[in-house]
Design an enzyme around this catalytic site. Sequence first.
Site, mmCIF file in Angstrom:
data_model
loop_
_atom_site.group_PDB
_atom_site.id
_atom_site.type_symbol
_atom_site.label_atom_id
_atom_site.label_comp_id
_atom_site.label_asym_id
_atom_site.label_seq_id
_atom_site.Cartn_x
_atom_site.Cartn_y
_atom_site.Cartn_z
ATOM 1 N N SER A 1 1.433 35.396 106.387
ATOM 2 C CA SER A 1 2.777 35.459 106.950
ATOM 3 C C SER A 1 3.669 34.464 106.233
ATOM 4 O O SER A 1 3.203 33.432 105.725
ATOM 5 C CB SER A 1 2.718 35.123 108.439
ATOM 6 N N GLU B 1 -2.054 40.146 106.956
ATOM 7 C CA GLU B 1 -1.580 38.772 107.009
ATOM 8 C C GLU B 1 -2.482 37.995 107.963
ATOM 9 O O GLU B 1 -3.026 38.566 108.901
ATOM 10 C CB GLU B 1 -0.133 38.707 107.497
#
Length: 577
Positions: free
Chosen positions: A479, A453
């Site tokens: 994210s 992420e």
Amino acid sequence: MPQKLVSSQKRKLASAAVLEGAKNAPHRSYYKAMGLSDLDLTKPLVGVANTWNEATPCNVHLNLLANKASEGIAVAGGTPRQFVTIAVSDGIAMGTEGMKSSLVSREIIADSVELMIRAHQYDGFVGIAGCDKSLPGMMMAMARLNLPSAFVYGGTIMPGVVDGRNVTIQDVFEAVGAFESGRISMEDLKKVEDASCPGAGSCGGLYTANTMACMSEALGLALPGSATPPAVDGRRALAVFETGRTVLNAIMEDLKPRDILTFEAFENGICVLQAIGGSTNAIMHLIALGKESGVKLDLDDFERIRKKVPHIADLRPGGKYVMYDLDKVGGVPLIMQKLLEKKLLHDDCLTITGKTVRENVRASKFLKDQDVVRSVDSPIRPMGTDVILRGSLAPEGAVVKVAGLDIRKFKGRARVFDREELAFDAVDKKSISKGDILVIRYEGPKGGPGMREMLQVTAAIVGQGLGEKVALVTDGRFSGATRGIMVGHVSPEAMVGGPIALVQEGDDVLIDIEKQTIDLLVSEKEIAKRRAKWKAPKPNYEWGALAKYASLVGSASDGAVCSPRLSADVTGKAEIL
């Protein structure tokens, strides 16, 4: 003796294989060493799998919740057995080499829970999880084992408060970018840092953990209303206690995850995902969970449903409110009630309560005067927020979240980076300009490995005021807190020779969200020339867990799951090597 214990003896329990008969005296002896009685060993053995650790506030309280689950199991006539598995803190790993372990942990959680349950022949289990990958990992184990089981979330963190406004970890990441660009002082950054995470619980906005908690309810694996109460709320402990009781009932009724996880249940989950503006990670996790359940999902299912389901929940990062606010007005049942009113959900799907979605929602209570969740007739957006893109840069698909995003088309110059850190350094040094498209590659499931992420990069971009002035395209992930023109999950990934591996500095790239396309504006002749010269780089890891993962993991568009290597014998039958 509880009445349910009597009824449980009507059929053979799995635990009988290790507890009944003279031959199992040694096994019973081990249990007695842990304080169990002969009576305890006549009851169903029920696992309490949880991801407690001191690595993250998401999980730091889960040992206490596991105790409440054990109480619920015992009251209902079972014998609880607690055990823990790993959980990676995505937030603490973010922006570092450690983030490569995050998605890998999803598979290890599923594997380790599977092994514990199989090895000890438990009759069912409660799965408790808090941080991002631990939720799908726990649910994947449930589907894989197909034993009576129920999921329960560890709960969201409460929002922090700075100068009268609610703040979450998203604000801290974005404040770093604001500080680096001189927009705020170190004192301002410190205020946000100190206030944003006030206690136990998972990150407060509609990020990946809270999104997957909503999915657990929408799918029917968790009790209605259990996704949204904060970690520190007394209702959280009650939800865990009731989940323990519910699993005993599921054992009596032989109600199993695959009875619940039908294709229609997954359609319900996708509907809720699109309606709430949830994390793009949920797409990958739902596809992976579908594989464990024997249900085939693909990216087209998400896009088909997105076009008929409006975005109705005003939740961060694309909106105003946090998970705690959704809880105060009715939680996930409120979302489902509004979708049911317009016949957007399959109301007859079975849930872990033994009741249907319709019956569960009818029994729930909602706050009528609120603006957290809109009506379907007056939505935030007429369609869902997780858009699937395809094109010459992503033939197998890519994902962009449009919650909170006004721009729908972006053409820019490629700025190419073969590692996330190199891109962050460029942003940090303010060498990214309006009109740039950062291309971060070799960060996919195989290439990273582990498909990092990139909140540190995306938050720095937003923090510098470039959120809709530049774009980012990657074969990695984002994210749930990411916002802006951020396209992830580009497939095929660079490590297997996907087109993203062939992008060069200065190439024009076009992202058209309305047309659902993402294209590299380079001639086919030039692409063929580049492809002929391309060679896969040396793997970043050649031994250990990450190397093992890279050798087994598939495409992000297919859930990034690890599949056994197969060969065909002379009869044509597939066998595991």
